[in-house]
Design a protein around this motif. Structure first.
Motif, PDB file in Angstrom:
ATOM      1  N   LEU A  66      20.026  -4.966  10.481  1.00  0.00           N
ATOM      2  CA  LEU A  66      21.207  -5.389   9.742  1.00  0.00           C
ATOM      3  C   LEU A  66      21.042  -6.817   9.275  1.00  0.00           C
ATOM      4  CD1 LEU A  66      23.948  -4.063  12.201  1.00  0.00           C
ATOM      5  CD2 LEU A  66      22.769  -2.802  10.388  1.00  0.00           C
ATOM      6  N   THR A  67      21.423  -7.070   8.030  1.00  0.00           N
ATOM      7  CA  THR A  67      21.444  -8.425   7.482  1.00  0.00           C
ATOM      8  C   THR A  67      22.831  -8.677   6.880  1.00  0.00           C
ATOM      9  OG1 THR A  67      20.505  -7.623   5.376  1.00  0.00           O
ATOM     10  CG2 THR A  67      18.955  -8.415   7.028  1.00  0.00           C
ATOM     11  N   ASP A  68      22.965  -9.725   6.088  1.00  0.00           N
ATOM     12  CA  ASP A  68      24.261 -10.151   5.566  1.00  0.00           C
ATOM     13  C   ASP A  68      25.029  -8.990   4.922  1.00  0.00           C
ATOM     14  OD1 ASP A  68      22.861 -12.373   6.217  1.00  0.00           O
ATOM     15  OD2 ASP A  68      23.318 -13.500   4.407  1.00  0.00           O
ATOM     16  N   GLY A  69      26.238  -8.749   5.407  1.00  0.00           N
ATOM     17  CA  GLY A  69      27.091  -7.733   4.807  1.00  0.00           C
ATOM     18  C   GLY A  69      26.777  -6.319   5.244  1.00  0.00           C
ATOM     19  N   HIS A  70      25.860  -6.149   6.200  1.00  0.00           N
ATOM     20  CA  HIS A  70      25.539  -4.819   6.706  1.00  0.00           C
ATOM     21  C   HIS A  70      26.384  -4.516   7.943  1.00  0.00           C
ATOM     22  CE1 HIS A  70      21.281  -4.367   4.769  1.00  0.00           C
ATOM     23  NE2 HIS A  70      22.180  -4.837   3.932  1.00  0.00           N
ATOM     24  N   LEU A  71      26.795  -3.264   8.041  1.00  0.00           N
ATOM     25  CA  LEU A  71      27.632  -2.843   9.156  1.00  0.00           C
ATOM     26  C   LEU A  71      27.057  -1.555   9.738  1.00  0.00           C
ATOM     27  CD1 LEU A  71      31.459  -2.839   9.347  1.00  0.00           C
ATOM     28  CD2 LEU A  71      30.274  -0.662   9.668  1.00  0.00           C
ATOM     29  N   LEU A  72      26.931  -1.517  11.058  1.00  0.00           N
ATOM     30  CA  LEU A  72      26.472  -0.325  11.778  1.00  0.00           C
ATOM     31  C   LEU A  72      27.634   0.233  12.582  1.00  0.00           C
ATOM     32  CD1 LEU A  72      23.985   1.446  12.820  1.00  0.00           C
ATOM     33  CD2 LEU A  72      23.961  -0.134  14.770  1.00  0.00           C
ATOM     34  N   PHE A  73      27.791   1.557  12.570  1.00  0.00           N
ATOM     35  CA  PHE A  73      28.845   2.165  13.386  1.00  0.00           C
ATOM     36  C   PHE A  73      28.269   3.355  14.136  1.00  0.00           C
ATOM     37  CE2 PHE A  73      28.893   4.415   9.396  1.00  0.00           C
ATOM     38  CZ  PHE A  73      29.167   5.738   9.724  1.00  0.00           C
ATOM     39  N   ALA A  74      28.868   3.661  15.274  1.00  0.00           N
ATOM     40  CA  ALA A  74      28.403   4.754  16.116  1.00  0.00           C
ATOM     41  C   ALA A  74      29.594   5.391  16.801  1.00  0.00           C
ATOM     42  CB  ALA A  74      27.404   4.248  17.152  1.00  0.00           C
ATOM     43  N   MET A  75      29.424   6.629  17.225  1.00  0.00           N
ATOM     44  CA  MET A  75      30.509   7.368  17.863  1.00  0.00           C
ATOM     45  C   MET A  75      30.199   7.606  19.333  1.00  0.00           C
ATOM     46  SD  MET A  75      29.887  11.170  16.230  1.00  0.00           S
ATOM     47  CE  MET A  75      31.264  11.893  17.123  1.00  0.00           C
ATOM     48  N   PRO A  76      31.205   7.984  20.118  1.00  0.00           N
ATOM     49  CA  PRO A  76      30.965   8.252  21.536  1.00  0.00           C
ATOM     50  C   PRO A  76      29.870   9.286  21.757  1.00  0.00           C
ATOM     51  CG  PRO A  76      33.317   8.194  21.081  1.00  0.00           C
ATOM     52  CD  PRO A  76      32.634   8.137  19.759  1.00  0.00           C
ATOM     53  N   ASN A  77      29.111   9.070  22.827  1.00  0.00           N
ATOM     54  CA  ASN A  77      28.023   9.933  23.281  1.00  0.00           C
ATOM     55  C   ASN A  77      26.690   9.642  22.606  1.00  0.00           C
ATOM     56  OD1 ASN A  77      29.473  11.554  25.208  1.00  0.00           O
ATOM     57  ND2 ASN A  77      30.467  12.545  23.476  1.00  0.00           N
ATOM     58  N   GLN A  78      26.666   8.786  21.591  1.00  0.00           N
ATOM     59  CA  GLN A  78      25.377   8.416  21.029  1.00  0.00           C
ATOM     60  C   GLN A  78      24.669   7.451  21.980  1.00  0.00           C
ATOM     61  OE1 GLN A  78      26.747   7.566  16.695  1.00  0.00           O
ATOM     62  NE2 GLN A  78      24.705   8.442  16.542  1.00  0.00           N
ATOM     63  N   PHE A  79      23.340   7.488  21.955  1.00  0.00           N
ATOM     64  CA  PHE A  79      22.556   6.649  22.849  1.00  0.00           C
ATOM     65  C   PHE A  79      22.247   5.334  22.147  1.00  0.00           C
ATOM     66  CE2 PHE A  79      20.935   7.210  27.021  1.00  0.00           C
ATOM     67  CZ  PHE A  79      19.994   6.197  27.171  1.00  0.00           C
ATOM     68  N   PHE A  80      22.532   4.240  22.819  1.00  0.00           N
ATOM     69  CA  PHE A  80      22.564   2.930  22.175  1.00  0.00           C
ATOM     70  C   PHE A  80      21.738   1.930  22.959  1.00  0.00           C
ATOM     71  CE2 PHE A  80      24.813  -1.153  21.393  1.00  0.00           C
ATOM     72  CZ  PHE A  80      24.699  -1.196  20.019  1.00  0.00           C
ATOM     73  N   SER A  81      20.863   1.214  22.257  1.00  0.00           N
ATOM     74  CA  SER A  81      20.064   0.159  22.881  1.00  0.00           C
ATOM     75  C   SER A  81      20.400  -1.164  22.201  1.00  0.00           C
ATOM     76  CB  SER A  81      18.565   0.456  22.742  1.00  0.00           C
ATOM     77  OG  SER A  81      18.225   1.658  23.377  1.00  0.00           O
ATOM     78  N   PRO A  82      21.256  -1.991  22.800  1.00  0.00           N
ATOM     79  CA  PRO A  82      21.653  -3.249  22.173  1.00  0.00           C
ATOM     80  C   PRO A  82      20.539  -4.281  22.239  1.00  0.00           C
ATOM     81  CG  PRO A  82      22.648  -3.059  24.324  1.00  0.00           C
ATOM     82  CD  PRO A  82      21.943  -1.759  24.075  1.00  0.00           C
TER      83      PRO A  82
END
Length: 290
Positions: A66-82
């Motif tokens: 993600l760079t300027d003005g980019h947005l990431l979204f995710a829903m419950p149960n997805q696997f996420f590595s911050p």
């Protein structure tokens, strides 16, 4: 300030499951970050907007930069590595649960990502508006000493999600975001997520959605490019890959956990779907003795 930050150990509102992070209220200490940065399964909806800078997230084993003005979204149960926070990053992160969504006056189809594109690129004016709304939510959820009325929090959340829903479908104007087929596909995805390990039949899913199996096939094929059965199998195999990579579980235990009565059948299905055996996805052991 310490007392104000302390409320982030729980919910930020007596009635809402919602919390926000930004440069004003950064995540955790260096020691705490080590645990926080471990891969985990989301239990709520997650949105991150990068105002400036660059950062890479991993969602369902896929990297998204993600760079300027980019947005990431995710829903419950997805696997996420911050990821660890990068220098000079300006951002907002928002998490909210299903109960909070249920209190909103309308539905937001983008939240379940029917077009399989979890990144939204905001144009100049939309970016400015979204940043302002994020800023207001940050103020009323974090900065204000007095708790804000639930109705106000929901109003601004509704406004934010309306902006994002519009931006999500903007480049796909031929799709009517309120049409019945898309609504049913969204319901289908939610049924899959909710009942994944129960492995309901396609007939049972169609009954839950109050449509025929032929209609279900046509709708799922339209929005995912695959059949309901293949969609369900692909979701199961993706879940299996995540568990094999990130948890200490045997292949036999995993098969039973995912609802398979026959571990051998699970192993054959896994190899047919991925081209690799399940054991290939197990964490590699360090045999060097170091």
């Amino acid at each position: 300030m310490q007392e104000q930050k302390g409320k982030y150990d729980g919910l930020q509102n007596d009635e809402l499951g919602i919390k926000i992070r930004s440069n004003n209220n950064p995540y955790l200490s260096v020691d705490s970050q080590k645990k926080h940065l471990q891969p985990f399964r989301l239990s709520s909806y997650f949105i991150v907007l990068v105002e400036s800078g660059s950062i890479t997230y991993n969602l369902d084993s896929q990297d998204f930069t993600l760079t300027d003005g980019h947005l990431l979204f995710a829903m419950p149960n997805q696997f996420f590595s911050p990821p660890a926070k990068t220098d000079d990053l300006k951002y907002f992160k928002l998490l909210f649960d299903e109960n909070t969504v249920a209190l909103l006056p309308q539905q937001f189809p983008f939240l379940v990502n029917p077009l399989n594109m979890p990144v939204i690129v905001l144009d100049g004016t939309a970016k400015e508006r979204v940043i302002k709304v994020f800023g207001i939510l940050n103020q009323i959820l974090y900065l204000d000493e007095c708790q804000t009325d639930t109705e106000i929090v929901l109003a601004y959340l509704n406004l934010l999600l309306s902006e994002l829903n519009s931006a999500y479908f903007k480049k796909n104007e031929s799709i009517n975001i309120l049409n019945a087929n898309l609504s049913k596909f969204i319901e289908f995805k939610l049924v899959v997520e909710t009942h994944l390990t129960e492995q309901p039949s396609i007939n049972e899913i169609a009954e839950k959605l109050a449509i025929s199996t032929n209609s279900l096939y046509r709708i799922v094929k339209e929005y995912s490019g695959t059949s309901p059965k293949d969609y369900f199998i692909n979701r199961l195999i993706a879940e299996a890959q995540r568990k094999l990579r990130y948890s200490n579980i045997s292949i036999k235990e995993l098969a039973y956990e995912l609802g398979f009565n026959d571990p051998d059948y699970f192993s054959r299905l896994f190899k047919k779907s991925t081209g690799k055996s399940a054991s290939d996805f197990l964490p590699k052991q360090d045999l060097s003795g170091k």
